[in-house]
Design an enzyme around this catalytic site. Structure first.
Site, short mmCIF file in Angstrom:
data_model
loop_
_atom_site.label_atom_id
_atom_site.label_comp_id
_atom_site.label_asym_id
_atom_site.label_seq_id
_atom_site.Cartn_x
_atom_site.Cartn_y
_atom_site.Cartn_z
N GLU A 95 -2.10 -5.72 1.17
CA GLU A 95 -1.51 -4.72 0.29
C GLU A 95 -0.36 -5.30 -0.53
O GLU A 95 0.30 -6.24 -0.09
CB GLU A 95 -1.03 -3.50 1.07
CG GLU A 95 0.16 -3.76 1.96
CD GLU A 95 0.69 -2.48 2.57
OE1 GLU A 95 1.39 -1.73 1.85
OE2 GLU A 95 0.41 -2.24 3.75
N ARG A 106 9.96 1.41 -1.84
CA ARG A 106 8.75 0.81 -2.42
C ARG A 106 7.89 1.83 -3.16
O ARG A 106 6.99 1.47 -3.89
CB ARG A 106 7.90 0.15 -1.32
CG ARG A 106 8.53 -1.09 -0.75
CD ARG A 106 7.75 -1.65 0.43
NE ARG A 106 6.45 -2.13 0.01
CZ ARG A 106 5.40 -2.26 0.81
NH1 ARG A 106 5.49 -1.89 2.08
NH2 ARG A 106 4.26 -2.72 0.37
N ARG A 110 0.31 1.40 -4.60
CA ARG A 110 -0.07 0.10 -4.03
C ARG A 110 -1.38 -0.37 -4.63
O ARG A 110 -2.21 0.44 -5.08
CB ARG A 110 -0.30 0.18 -2.51
CG ARG A 110 0.85 0.68 -1.68
CD ARG A 110 1.90 -0.41 -1.45
NE ARG A 110 2.87 0.04 -0.47
CZ ARG A 110 3.87 0.86 -0.74
NH1 ARG A 110 4.03 1.34 -1.96
NH2 ARG A 110 4.73 1.22 0.19
N HIS A 130 -0.03 6.74 -1.89
CA HIS A 130 0.21 6.12 -0.58
C HIS A 130 -0.97 6.25 0.37
O HIS A 130 -0.87 6.81 1.45
CB HIS A 130 1.50 6.68 0.05
CG HIS A 130 2.11 5.73 1.04
ND1 HIS A 130 1.97 5.90 2.39
CD2 HIS A 130 2.82 4.61 0.86
CE1 HIS A 130 2.59 4.92 3.02
NE2 HIS A 130 3.12 4.11 2.11
#
Length: 139
Positions: A95, A106, A110, A130
């Protein structure tokens, strides 16, 4: 003698062709990657690389170059605990953070790539929520 050698060459070629046909039609095909293109994984909505957020395109480019990355956690193993991505052995998926400008951490965005070599992924997926959903990145 020449006839026997020709038969051996024919058998070897046939075995290679059958092996390739099996590899492309079996579940193990997900581990195969043509160098010029990533695999298309059925069941996932596609997102064109150009349609990713700007920071997503930057992260994708860094994945292919091997870095540098914005987070120490980038390149770490993604466990696929949600079981949304195709099942693979541990360590197959990695990831990477897609920077979210307003996030203090963060953020939720992703890119997850699968493959034996991180810089030559078999397939990459984008999630903006997420890991609740994924879209396959189509370069």
């Amino acid at each position: 003698m020449l006839k026997a050698a020709a038969a051996k060459v024919y058998q070897t070629g046939l075995a290679l062709m059958l092996g390739a046909a099996f590899a492309l039609t079996s579940p193990a095909a997900l581990a195969f990657k043509a160098p010029e293109a990533q695999l298309t994984v059925p069941g996932f909505e596609a997102i064109a690389l150009d349609d990713l957020p700007r920071d997503g395109r930057t992260t994708y480019g860094r994945i292919l170059k091997g870095g540098p990355f914005s987070s120490d956690k980038d390149g770490s193993v993604f466990g696929n605990r949600e079981r949304i991505l195709p099942r693979q052995s541990r360590g197959y998926y990695r990831e990477y953070t897609v920077r979210t400008p307003v996030a203090r951490n963060r953020g939720a965005r992703r890119i997850v790539c699968g493959g034996r070599e991180p810089q030559l992924p078999d397939a990459c997926f984008y999630t903006g929520d997420h890991y609740n959903s994924f879209q396959q990145i189509v370069p």
